[in-house]
Motif scaffolding. Sequence first.
Motif, PDB file in Angstrom:
ATOM      1  N   UNK A  46       0.813  -1.214   0.000  1.00 35.59           N
ATOM      2  CA  UNK A  46       0.000   0.000   0.000  1.00 35.59           C
ATOM      3  C   UNK A  46       0.851   1.271   0.000  1.00 35.59           C
ATOM      4  N   UNK A  47       2.150   1.105   0.060  1.00 35.20           N
ATOM      5  CA  UNK A  47       3.111   2.190  -0.120  1.00 35.20           C
ATOM      6  C   UNK A  47       3.979   1.826  -1.313  1.00 35.20           C
ATOM      7  N   UNK A  48       4.285   2.779  -2.144  1.00 38.13           N
ATOM      8  CA  UNK A  48       5.106   2.503  -3.322  1.00 38.13           C
ATOM      9  C   UNK A  48       6.468   1.951  -2.916  1.00 38.13           C
ATOM     10  N   UNK A  49       6.904   0.867  -3.543  1.00 38.20           N
ATOM     11  CA  UNK A  49       8.235   0.313  -3.248  1.00 38.20           C
ATOM     12  C   UNK A  49       9.369   1.297  -3.514  1.00 38.20           C
ATOM     13  N   UNK A  50       9.092   2.344  -4.272  1.00 37.23           N
ATOM     14  CA  UNK A  50      10.123   3.351  -4.532  1.00 37.23           C
ATOM     15  C   UNK A  50      10.170   4.430  -3.455  1.00 37.23           C
ATOM     16  N   UNK A  52      11.092   6.213  -0.095  1.00 33.14           N
ATOM     17  CA  UNK A  52      12.298   6.034   0.723  1.00 33.14           C
ATOM     18  C   UNK A  52      12.057   5.334   2.053  1.00 33.14           C
ATOM     19  N   UNK A  53      10.820   5.363   2.561  1.00 29.68           N
ATOM     20  CA  UNK A  53      10.543   4.700   3.840  1.00 29.68           C
ATOM     21  C   UNK A  53       9.828   3.367   3.672  1.00 29.68           C
ATOM     22  N   UNK A  54       9.756   2.857   2.438  1.00 28.06           N
ATOM     23  CA  UNK A  54       9.019   1.616   2.180  1.00 28.06           C
ATOM     24  C   UNK A  54       9.600   0.448   2.957  1.00 28.06           C
ATOM     25  N   UNK A  55       8.707  -0.278   3.652  1.00 31.14           N
ATOM     26  CA  UNK A  55       9.085  -1.499   4.351  1.00 31.14           C
ATOM     27  C   UNK A  55       8.471  -2.688   3.616  1.00 31.14           C
ATOM     28  N   UNK A  56       9.284  -3.583   3.067  1.00 29.02           N
ATOM     29  CA  UNK A  56       8.741  -4.703   2.300  1.00 29.02           C
ATOM     30  C   UNK A  56       7.952  -5.698   3.143  1.00 29.02           C
ATOM     31  N   UNK A 125       0.588   7.299  10.354  1.00 30.32           N
ATOM     32  CA  UNK A 125       0.766   7.590   8.931  1.00 30.32           C
ATOM     33  C   UNK A 125       0.542   6.341   8.100  1.00 30.32           C
ATOM     34  N   UNK A 126       1.106   5.219   8.533  1.00 28.29           N
ATOM     35  CA  UNK A 126       0.951   3.974   7.789  1.00 28.29           C
ATOM     36  C   UNK A 126      -0.518   3.566   7.688  1.00 28.29           C
ATOM     37  N   UNK A 127      -1.232   3.668   8.804  1.00 27.38           N
ATOM     38  CA  UNK A 127      -2.646   3.290   8.791  1.00 27.38           C
ATOM     39  C   UNK A 127      -3.440   4.189   7.857  1.00 27.38           C
ATOM     40  N   UNK A 128      -3.137   5.482   7.861  1.00 25.49           N
ATOM     41  CA  UNK A 128      -3.811   6.400   6.943  1.00 25.49           C
ATOM     42  C   UNK A 128      -3.478   6.064   5.492  1.00 25.49           C
ATOM     43  N   UNK A 129      -2.220   5.727   5.229  1.00 29.02           N
ATOM     44  CA  UNK A 129      -1.827   5.374   3.863  1.00 29.02           C
ATOM     45  C   UNK A 129      -2.537   4.099   3.393  1.00 29.02           C
ATOM     46  N   UNK A 130      -2.727   3.158   4.312  1.00 28.08           N
ATOM     47  CA  UNK A 130      -3.464   1.941   3.962  1.00 28.08           C
ATOM     48  C   UNK A 130      -4.921   2.261   3.637  1.00 28.08           C
ATOM     49  N   UNK A 131      -5.514   3.185   4.385  1.00 27.66           N
ATOM     50  CA  UNK A 131      -6.898   3.590   4.101  1.00 27.66           C
ATOM     51  C   UNK A 131      -6.961   4.326   2.758  1.00 27.66           C
ATOM     52  N   UNK A 132      -5.984   5.168   2.483  1.00 25.56           N
ATOM     53  CA  UNK A 132      -5.943   5.877   1.198  1.00 25.56           C
ATOM     54  C   UNK A 132      -5.840   4.879   0.049  1.00 25.56           C
ATOM     55  N   UNK A 133      -4.956   3.890   0.176  1.00 24.02           N
ATOM     56  CA  UNK A 133      -4.847   2.853  -0.863  1.00 24.02           C
ATOM     57  C   UNK A 133      -6.200   2.174  -1.041  1.00 24.02           C
TER      58      UNK A 133
END
Length: 302
Positions: A46-50, A52-56, A125-133
Motif C-alpha cells: 500500500x506504499x510505493x516500493x520506490x 524512501x521509507x518503504x518497508x517490504x 501515517x501507515x494506517x492512513x496510507x493503507x486507508x488511502x490505498x
Amino acid sequence: MNFTNLYFLRLLWQIPIALLILSIFLFSISGYAISFNSRRTKDVAYVSPTSPDFSPERHLLDIYTPRSTSAKGRPVVVFMHGGAWNSGSKNLYFIIGRRLAKQGVVAVVINYRLAPSVEVPAMADDCARAVIWTAQHIADYGGDPNRIFVMGHSAGGGLAALVANDDQLFTKFGMTKNPIKGAILDDPGGLDMFDYLTKMQYPGDESYLGAFGKKPDVWRTVSALYYLRADSPPVLMYAGENTYPGIASSTRKYDKRLQELGIKHEFTVLPGKKHIPMVTQLFWKNNVIYRDLLKFVGAESS
C-alpha cells in the motif's frame, strides 16, 4: 526495579500473547472451512516500493472478498492489529478477514511499522496510507470506496480511532477528505495516551516510551480523544469487563466525550471478558461485535 521483577513482567506479558497464538492455531481448522466462502489477495503493497521509507514487510495488506457476486459495492472494513505498538502481524488475523468476507464485507487486514523501528506518529501515517490505498483501489475488489470503516483491537483500536478523527493524516498525503465513515473499536488502547503516560500509574508503563517517545506534546498528538468533534464519524466501541485498568478508564472517558459532543455511538462492556478474549471471540461468527458491525456498515450477508 530489579532484574527478577523485570523478567516476571515480561513473562506475564508473554502469557496473553501465547494464548492468542494458541487460539489462532486451534481455530485455523475453522479458518480452512470458511475459506471456501471468500477469496484472499495477499501481501499487496500500500506504499510505493520506490518510497524512501518503504518497508517490504510492514507496508503490506491482505484483502478478503466474498466469493458471491453483488450488484453493488460492498462495505469495507480496514482492520488494524494490536500488539502494544511493538509486535503483531496481519497474518495472525486471517480468520477475522475470512469471517467478515463470509458475512458480505470486503475486509482489508493491514500491517504497519512497529517500535522500535518507528514511533506511533509513523504508525498512524501507515494506517492512513493503507486507508488511502483502500479508497483508491477497493472498487477493483468489489468494495464500495464510499463505505470505508476502520476497526482495531488494543493498539490497533487506538490507531483506528486516531485515523478516523485526525483529518490531517490524510491531507498530508494529498487526500482532501477523510474517507472513513465509522470506527469499530474493540478494547482499544491509547485513546488518551497523554493522560496515561503523564500519570504512569502501572508497573511497566515506561516500556511504552519506546513507541510514544518522551515528549508529552507527541503523546497528545497521537491520542484520538483530543480529535473528537461534533461531526466525527459514528463509533461502535467495546470493552471487556475485566480488561486492563488503563483501557477500562480510557474507554469510559472516550464514551463520555462522545456523549458530550452528540456523536452517534454505542458503547458496550462485555461481561467477564479480558483483553485477549475480546479479540479471540471474533474467531466465532455469532458474537455480538459481528452482529452489531454488520448493521453498522450496512452489510448484506453472502
